[in-house]
Motif scaffolding. Structure first.
Motif, short mmCIF file in Angstrom:
data_model
loop_
_atom_site.label_atom_id
_atom_site.label_comp_id
_atom_site.label_asym_id
_atom_site.label_seq_id
_atom_site.Cartn_x
_atom_site.Cartn_y
_atom_site.Cartn_z
N MET A 13 0.83 -1.21 0.00
CA MET A 13 0.00 0.00 0.00
C MET A 13 0.86 1.26 0.00
N LEU B 99 2.72 2.36 2.46
CA LEU B 99 2.44 3.06 3.71
C LEU B 99 3.61 2.97 4.68
N ARG C 3 -5.71 3.60 -4.17
CA ARG C 3 -6.20 3.54 -2.80
C ARG C 3 -7.67 3.95 -2.72
N ARG C 4 -8.08 4.88 -3.59
CA ARG C 4 -9.46 5.34 -3.57
C ARG C 4 -10.42 4.29 -4.07
N SER D 96 -7.67 -1.38 -0.18
CA SER D 96 -7.70 -0.68 1.10
C SER D 96 -7.26 -1.64 2.19
N MET D 97 -7.16 -1.12 3.38
CA MET D 97 -6.54 -1.92 4.44
C MET D 97 -7.35 -1.80 5.73
N PHE E 131 -6.92 -2.37 9.85
CA PHE E 131 -5.80 -2.46 10.79
C PHE E 131 -6.17 -3.34 11.99
N GLN E 132 -5.12 -3.68 12.72
CA GLN E 132 -5.26 -4.62 13.83
C GLN E 132 -6.14 -4.08 14.95
N ASP E 133 -5.86 -2.84 15.38
CA ASP E 133 -6.55 -2.32 16.55
C ASP E 133 -7.56 -1.26 16.12
N ALA F 149 -7.43 2.77 14.80
CA ALA F 149 -7.55 2.98 13.37
C ALA F 149 -8.65 3.97 13.00
N LEU F 150 -9.40 4.45 13.99
CA LEU F 150 -10.41 5.47 13.72
C LEU F 150 -9.98 6.75 14.40
N SER G 276 -14.58 -0.02 10.72
CA SER G 276 -13.35 -0.04 9.91
C SER G 276 -13.56 -0.84 8.64
N MET H 277 -15.57 1.19 6.23
CA MET H 277 -14.74 2.22 5.60
C MET H 277 -13.84 1.61 4.53
N ALA H 278 -13.27 0.43 4.85
CA ALA H 278 -12.37 -0.20 3.88
C ALA H 278 -13.14 -0.63 2.64
N SER I 183 -13.43 1.64 -0.55
CA SER I 183 -12.40 1.74 -1.59
C SER I 183 -11.77 0.41 -1.96
N ASP J 161 -2.21 4.77 13.56
CA ASP J 161 -2.93 3.90 12.63
C ASP J 161 -4.03 4.64 11.89
N TYR J 162 -4.68 5.59 12.59
CA TYR J 162 -5.80 6.22 11.88
C TYR J 162 -5.35 7.09 10.72
N SER K 119 -4.76 5.02 3.43
CA SER K 119 -5.07 3.81 2.69
C SER K 119 -6.46 3.87 2.06
N HIS K 120 -7.34 4.74 2.59
CA HIS K 120 -8.66 4.90 1.98
C HIS K 120 -8.63 5.92 0.84
#
Lengths: 325, 286
Positions: free
Chosen positions: A54, A56, A87-88, A92-93, A95-97, A101-102, A165, A168-169, A172, B178-179, B185-186
């Motif tokens: 990605m 990243l 990515r759009r 997309s990805m 995440f673990q936690d 991730a938000l 999450s 959201m993923a 995209s 991460d966010y 990534s979005h």
């Protein structure tokens, strides 16, 4: 042409003590609609691999070689605009936690609306954006979407956050979804729900998946094919069933033996020794320090040899020339 | 004077006086201290307010850029500027500004609140900028603002340096979260991520320190007001202390305390607005 092809990827991290040679020639390929898993213990380079895909990676990471091709295009060198398009719309990805991730200071509505708005090619009206948001929340099996939209992340439970999450993923990830241990930070029953949901969604929408996990039970029922990673190298790949029932690489064999069984039999043995330092990794096979079958030839880097029925293993045991010894 | 009464009773008389407008006579000006406060406080409030605005307008973008492009040339430039800003005392900055931009190039006036040729606007709030705007006197407004630039900037430089550092480290921390990776990534545009999703969480620690800095300005303004011959409250307080004028000193301490408290309440409200975890947690009893 495979959807995603990672070829001989090498990634180094610059740290105070020197250069960490983390990824040492990783090869992964993924067909459209295929689900593959990457398993391996913590810090074996799973996350680094998918973050490279990605693009990243943190700023102290350097791609030292290899390429990542998405539908034939080189991701690592493509222009920023083209990368953002991927990515759009394509990948997309997750995440673990989910708590991390938000974004903690924006409502789900603000975050999800923006993702939908910027993923669309045309200007969406407010109603269209809202309808889109409801659709994705519904796909992620979230009840009471209006309440969710008005919530801040800290007002939702872990499982709900992970569903958000996923929603959201999904906006995209039309072709490729990368899930980096999506259940690890949840309790087992919620993890099971999330994994079932994820499987249902990706199968319905025919999305390709890379699932990273160190929970072997999770990956077993999810993916078609497995890559086993050890210390920044792929040591074995093959169909999920074969890898679990008939592991070929010494590391895979020991890894699977190390999983506790519900049927009893006492505490399983671990793997003796520890993962080599990335500062000064062994020059050849990186498992050599812990391998019970080590040979002289192991100070060279093994290629992937055909092993078992359908697998490939990066081990000289499966090289014709050395098998007899 | 109730000097025969016990100290607690004397204190009661003092509190009563504060609320009824009798703040005691200042030895220094020979009139009710309250009148002095009314005369001198607005100019200091104006100075501190303009300094606070300059602070925010410069520190936040600097910190954001430095954090977003951490360890780049820009970041190092901002780092050096911040250390200089923290290390040089404001009164030195004030004199340097006077010499270079005032005396040397005549770009800005060196002392006072208005030019001698400009008539002060009628007193409504006592803040020349606001009074001149209220009365539609744009010439006086421009002149007042012009006089504010140097002292306000001298006063703001230290806090700018500090807030820029804090903003930078908050941005760096959030950038690696991460966010932020998830937002990238979005496929969200970099602009939206930087100006919206990185800015808001990073402002929370910055604004908290900002509040403390602004509250402390009434003390820092002492020397600045002296250097720029600013007829302000801090200078009044300094003179009161030098002449051991107790009634005036008590009033200065009281007003400074009130300003400190008000600034902190305002900032608590702003932080509550920025950070829903603070705003909503108490309410839902979590």
């Amino acid at each position: 042409m495979p959807l995603l092809e990672v070829k001989d990827l090498r990634v180094n991290y610059r740290v105070y003590e020197g250069t960490l040679k983390v990824l040492n020639g990783v090869n992964i390929s993924l067909e459209k609609g295929e689900k593959v898993g990457i398993i391996g213990e913590s810090a074996c380079g799973k996350t680094t691999t998918v973050k490279s895909v990605m693009r990243l990676l943190a700023s102290n990471a350097k791609i030292a070689g290899g390429e990542v091709r998405y539908a034939g295009e080189d991701v690592l060198t493509m222009a920023k605009g083209r990368l953002r398009d991927l990515r759009r719309k394509k990948m997309s990805m997750i995440f673990q936690d989910p708590s991390a991730a938000l974004n903690p200071v924006f409502t789900i509505r603000q975050q999800l609306y923006d993702i939908i708005k910027f993923s669309a090619d045309t200007r969406l009206s407010k109603e269209e954006t809202h309808e889109g948001a409801l659709k994705y929340l519904k796909e992620a099996a979230l009840p009471e979407p209006e309440r969710i939209l008005d919530s801040y992340p800290f007002q939702l439970s872990g499982g709900m956050k992970q569903r958000v999450s996923i929603a959201m993923a999904l906006v995209s990830a039309n072709e490729l979804l990368i899930a980096d241990e999506p259940g690890t930070s949840l309790d087992v029953t919620i993890e099971d729900q999330i994994m079932r949901l994820l499987k249902k969604i990706v199968e319905e929408k025919e999305i390709s998946v890379i699932l990273i996990t160190h929970a072997l039970g999770t990956v077993k029922n999810f993916v078609d094919r497995i890559y086993v990673m050890y210390a920044g190298t792929i040591v074995e790949e093959g169909p999920t069933k074969e890898v679990f029932n008939n592991p070929q690489h010494p590391y895979t064999q020991m890894l699977i033996k190390a999983v506790p069984k519900l049927t009893g039999g006492g505490v399983p043995e671990g793997i003796l020794g520890q993962v080599p330092s990335y500062l000064t990794p062994p020059s050849g096979c990186r498992f050599v320090t812990r391998c019970p079958y080590r040979m002289e030839v192991c100070d060279q880097v093994p290629r992937m040899y055909k092993a078992g029925t359908d697998q490939k293993a990066a081990c000289f045991l499966y090289d014709e020339g050395h098998r007899s010894k | 004077m109730h000097l025969n009464d016990p100290i607690f009773v004397q204190y009661f008389y003092w509190v009563q006086g504060i609320f009824t407008g009798d703040w005691g006579i200042a030895l220094f000006t020979q009139r009710n201290v309250l009148l002095d406060v009314q005369e001198f406080l607005p100019s200091t409030v104006e100075l501190i307010a303009v300094a606070a605005i300059i602070d925010l307008l410069i520190a936040v973008p600097l910190g954001l850029v430095a954090g977003r492009y951490a360890n780049s040339a820009v970041d190092n430039g901002v780092r050096i500027l911040s250390y200089i800003g923290i290390a040089i005392p404001s009164f030195v900055v004030a004199v340097l500004l006077q010499i270079s931009l005032g005396y040397g190039t005549h770009l800005f006036p060196i002392i006072g609140r208005l030019s001698q040729t400009t008539a002060p606007p009628p007193t409504i709030t006592g803040l020349y900028t606001i009074d001149s705007l209220l009365t539609g006197n744009f010439g006086a407004f421009g002149d007042a603002l012009w006089h504010l630039v140097l002292p306000a900037f001298a006063l703001a430089l230290g806090p700018i340096a500090q807030e820029a550092r804090i903003m930078r480290s908050a941005v760096v921390e959030n950038l690696h979260s991460d966010y932020t990776l998830s937002e990238i990534s979005h496929g969200l545009p970099e602009r939206t991520i930087a100006l919206k999703y990185l800015m808001k969480p990073s402002l929370i620690p910055t604004i908290t320190i900002y509040a403390l800095d602004i509250s402390a300005q009434i003390g820092n303004a002492f020397l600045i007001e002296l250097i720029f011959n600013w007829p302000g409250f801090s200078r009044y307080g300094l003179n009161a202390m030098l002449s051991k004028d107790l009634n005036a000193i008590v009033a200065v301490v009281l007003v400074a305390g009130i300003m400190f408290a008000v600034a902190n309440i305002l900032v608590d409200l702003v932080v509550g607005y920025l950070d829903p975890r603070i705003r909503l947690r108490g309410r839902s009893g979590e």
